[in-house]
Structures are given as C-alpha cells and as structure tokens.
Design an enzyme around this catalytic site. Structure first.
Site, PDB file in Angstrom:
ATOM      1  N   SER A 199      45.557  -3.786  48.115  1.00 35.12           N
ATOM      2  CA  SER A 199      45.049  -2.385  48.421  1.00 35.12           C
ATOM      3  C   SER A 199      43.987  -2.236  46.880  1.00 35.12           C
ATOM      4  O   SER A 199      42.940  -1.188  46.448  1.00 35.12           O
ATOM      5  CB  SER A 199      45.794  -1.184  48.258  1.00 35.12           C
TER       6      SER A 199
ATOM      7  N   ASP B  79      45.309   8.614  45.243  1.00 37.15           N
ATOM      8  CA  ASP B  79      46.843   9.136  45.146  1.00 37.15           C
ATOM      9  C   ASP B  79      47.827   8.351  45.301  1.00 37.15           C
ATOM     10  O   ASP B  79      48.132   8.780  43.667  1.00 37.15           O
ATOM     11  CB  ASP B  79      46.683   8.696  47.129  1.00 37.15           C
TER      12      ASP B  79
ATOM     13  N   HIS C 168      47.692   5.137  43.969  1.00 38.09           N
ATOM     14  CA  HIS C 168      45.698   4.290  44.181  1.00 38.09           C
ATOM     15  C   HIS C 168      44.751   5.042  42.723  1.00 38.09           C
ATOM     16  O   HIS C 168      45.054   5.928  43.136  1.00 38.09           O
ATOM     17  CB  HIS C 168      45.538   4.157  45.135  1.00 38.09           C
TER      18      HIS C 168
END
Ligand SMILES: *[C@@H]1O[C@H](CO)[C@@H](O)[C@H](O)[C@H]1NC(C)=O
Length: 392
Positions: free
Chosen positions: A39, A336, A339
């Site tokens: 990610s 978040d 991240h």
C-alpha cells in the site's frame, strides 16, 4: 594519470553518457519505471481484484486533497511516493497494471495494498510479490511485441525497478498470525522474508534489471494502529510505540542492507539506491514541530485512541470514524491508522531523489534515472566495459 587527461576523460565520459542514454518508449527520454510493493506504492491495483474494503482505498475520504478528481485506491489523502518520483524523472504518472486500457509506455506499477513478500501474507486478498513478478512478465511480452526483442532488452536494462514491501509480512503475516509465530522465531521469519526478496531481485536481474530502488520499512510500532494496540494491552495511554513491531522492521532493514551489499558484490553491474525511511520518519514522529508538523501520533482519519482503529471511510468492518479538517493545515503525519499523508510521501521522495548520503545510497534516485555515472564506477569495476577502449 595526469589531471588534464582525467579532465579530458571526464568530458568524454559525459558526452558518451548523454549520447548513449537509451530513451524509454514515448517522448520522455527518462528510463522506464517499474514498481512492486504494497500500500505504500499501490496506485489502485486492488480496485480491480476481488478483495475486501480492508485492502481498498477507492472510497472517500482517500484522495481528498484534490490532486486526483476522485479516490483512486491510493492509501493516502493524495499522491504516493512513486507519483512524485515519476514527476521528478520527467515521466507521467505510472499506471496501475490492473487498470483497464493502461498505457505502459513508461512503465507499470504492480503494487497491491496488503501485499507481502511471502504469498502466505494476506493470501487471497492481495497480489503477492511472486504474482506481481508474473504480471511484470506480461508487460515484458507486450514490450517485446511492440518494439522487438533487442530494443525491449535495452528498455528493461535501463529501467528503474522500485520495490517497497515487507511491512505486511511482519504485521498481519507474522504478528497477527499465531501459526507463523509458532513456526518461525522472529529472526528465522526475517530470514524467510529476506530470502524470498532475494529471489525476486535475482529473477528481475535475470530479466535484465540493473537499477533498483528500495524503500526500507518504517518504525511499524509507531503506526497509530500499533500505538493503539500498545495502549490497549499495556493499559498505558501515553502513546508509546510498540517496540516489538519496530524491532522487526529494524532487523529487516539491516538484513536488506547487507543483502544489497552482497548482491552488488556478486552482480557487479547492479546499481541501487537504498534509503533509510525508518530513521527519517522516526525523527519526524518524535519531533514533529522541528519538521513543520504538529502531530506524529494520531491519524487524521480513523477511530479510537490515536485514530488507530482502521475504519477510515466507514466502508470496512466498523462504520464510525472521525476525520480531521485538513491533514496539512493541522500538521498530521499519518492520514489513516497505517498510512502517511501525501506531504510525507512528497518530502520523502525529494530526499530519496537527491540524498543526503547519510540516508540514501550508494546511488541517489536521480543518478539511477539520469544514468550519470561516477568515475569510481569505472575504476572500481574491472569487468565494466571500458568506454574508452574504442577511442584509443
Ligand atoms: C520463501 O518462503 C517460503 C515460505 O513461503 C519458505 O519456505 C522458503 O524457505 C523461503 N525461501 C527462502 C529462499 O528463504
């Protein structure tokens, strides 16, 4: 050698470099850019696979800073690090491999949120690293069809291969998986991850890859999600990082560092750029104000202590989440629970591009992309083709 000869050689050298730079397809003369990972660099591949919202970010408020006109699947409020690197290299944004109709003229991005080096990590939910390599082979075939074998070989040899992966192996794959913890002691598990990463690098090398960029793993225990876990288990809400998770990351980074050092001794024509994301971001987390941030602990988007519950967007298991007004204005480092914000991606990309050598090396990304070689390349490596041989 007299200094004037050296000077002439240097001048010739520069001339040779510029004239022999092999352009990628298309108009830009930057080499192609291929991205593998999780990610940290996924531009939206997971939008196109069967997975759960846990592994997706194609809903609001992801992408809310407006650079893209809608959520793209990037796990941030905007762009991720490889978007900036592409920009600095003079390339367009490198598309997700899975995106229908994507144009791979300048490269492709195979990364998948949640992916690990090991296929066991989040199996069935993500595109694991071995599968990303298979996807790369498809692009390789496409390239050969488009430009022929010889030219394709040149493009692949000049291209930069960027790998950012490992966090998920240590988080979900190991810490979150009792079976794995029973099977492997931490150091054996790290050996397995790094061993498989080695195979991937060797596979790419055999396909012609010579230039690599690596993003090391950050202090995992300081992710808002893990700070929250730590608070829950220790009963202490002081925001301490979960050391056990950060140690895994540190040990992995050390193993990667020596691996790259060894590989470059065996494959003398490899050029790589490794970087110390761990120390770089840890300093910001510990001293946010020193770096123009205000909050190194809490997530802008999430729920519970530190915003550590991974509910951002309300599409995952739990629906409730809170969202800060503006991550940049309010000085957040984390967007978040797992991240960072676009701003972190951008600042890191800039650092990665040019150094300093205390954090980036032995090459900078700029050197990999512009093909500028240092004289020592020729002096240190007797196997390197002597670019002056034909001149004398
Ligand atoms: C790669 O990972 C598997 C587990 O998926 C492990 O059994 C194997 O030993 C690893 N390979 C290397 C070279 O470490």
């Amino acid at each position: 050698m007299s200094s004037s000869i050296l000077l002439v050689r240097t001048a010739l050298l520069l001339g040779i470099i510029f004239s022999s730079t092999i352009p990628a397809l298309g108009s830009s003369d930057s080499p192609a850019f291929f991205v593998f990972g999780d990610s940290t660099v996924d531009p939206g591949n997971n939008n196109y696979i069967g997975t759960t919202p846990e592994f997706r970010a194609d809903f609001e408020p992801y992408g809310r800073n407006g650079f893209f006109d809608k959520p793209t699947g990037r796990f941030s409020d905007g762009r991720v690090i490889v978007d900036f690197i592409a920009e600095y290299a003079g390339l367009p944004i490198i598309p997700a491999y899975k995106q229908p109709g994507a144009d791979f003229s300048h490269g492709a991005n195979f990364a998948s949120g949640g992916a690990g080096v090991l296929p066991e990590t989040n199996r069935g939910m993500v595109i694991d690293l071995p599968t990303q390599l298979k996807d790369f082979e498809e692009v390789e075939k496409w390239l050969i069809e488009k430009v022929g074998t010889d030219k394709a070989k040149e493009v692949l040899r000049e291209a930069v291969y960027f790998i950012s992966i490992g966090s998920n192996d240590y988080l979900g794959g190991y810490r979150g998986n009792p079976e794995m913890r029973q099977r492997y002691r931490p150091e054996a598990f790290i050996g397995t991850v790094v061993g498989n990463l080695t195979s991937t690098i060797q596979d790419l090398y055999e396909k012609g890859a010579r230039k690599f960029g690596f993003l090391s793993i950050g202090p995992l225990g300081c992710l808002p999600a893990l700070r929250a876990q730590n608070a829950a288990t220790s009963g202490n809400n002081n925001g301490a990082c979960l050391e056990e998770a950060s140690s895994l990351a540190q040990a992995h980074n050390n193993a990667l560092k020596s691996l790259l050092f060894s590989l470059s001794a065996i494959f003398r024509d490899i050029k790589y750029c490794n970087s110390d994301f761990y120390d770089w971001i840890e300093d910001k987390l510990n001293n946010p104000a020193k770096h123009g941030f205000k909050d190194g602990e809490r997530a802008c988007c999430g729920a519970g202590p530190f915003g550590g519950l991974y509910t951002c967007g309300g599409q995952r298991e739990a629906k409730e989440y809170s969202l800060c007004k503006d991550a940049d204005m309010e000085g957040y480092i984390w967007f978040d629970s797992f991240h960072p914000t676009e701003r972190i991606h951008e600042e890191y990309a800039r650092m990665f591009w040019d150094g300093p050598s205390s954090l980036v090396g032995p090459y900078t990304l700029r050197q990999l992309f512009t093909g500028k070689r240092i004289i020592a390349d020729y002096v240190d490596d007797p196997k390197e083709e002597d670019p002056f041989a034909s001149l004398s």
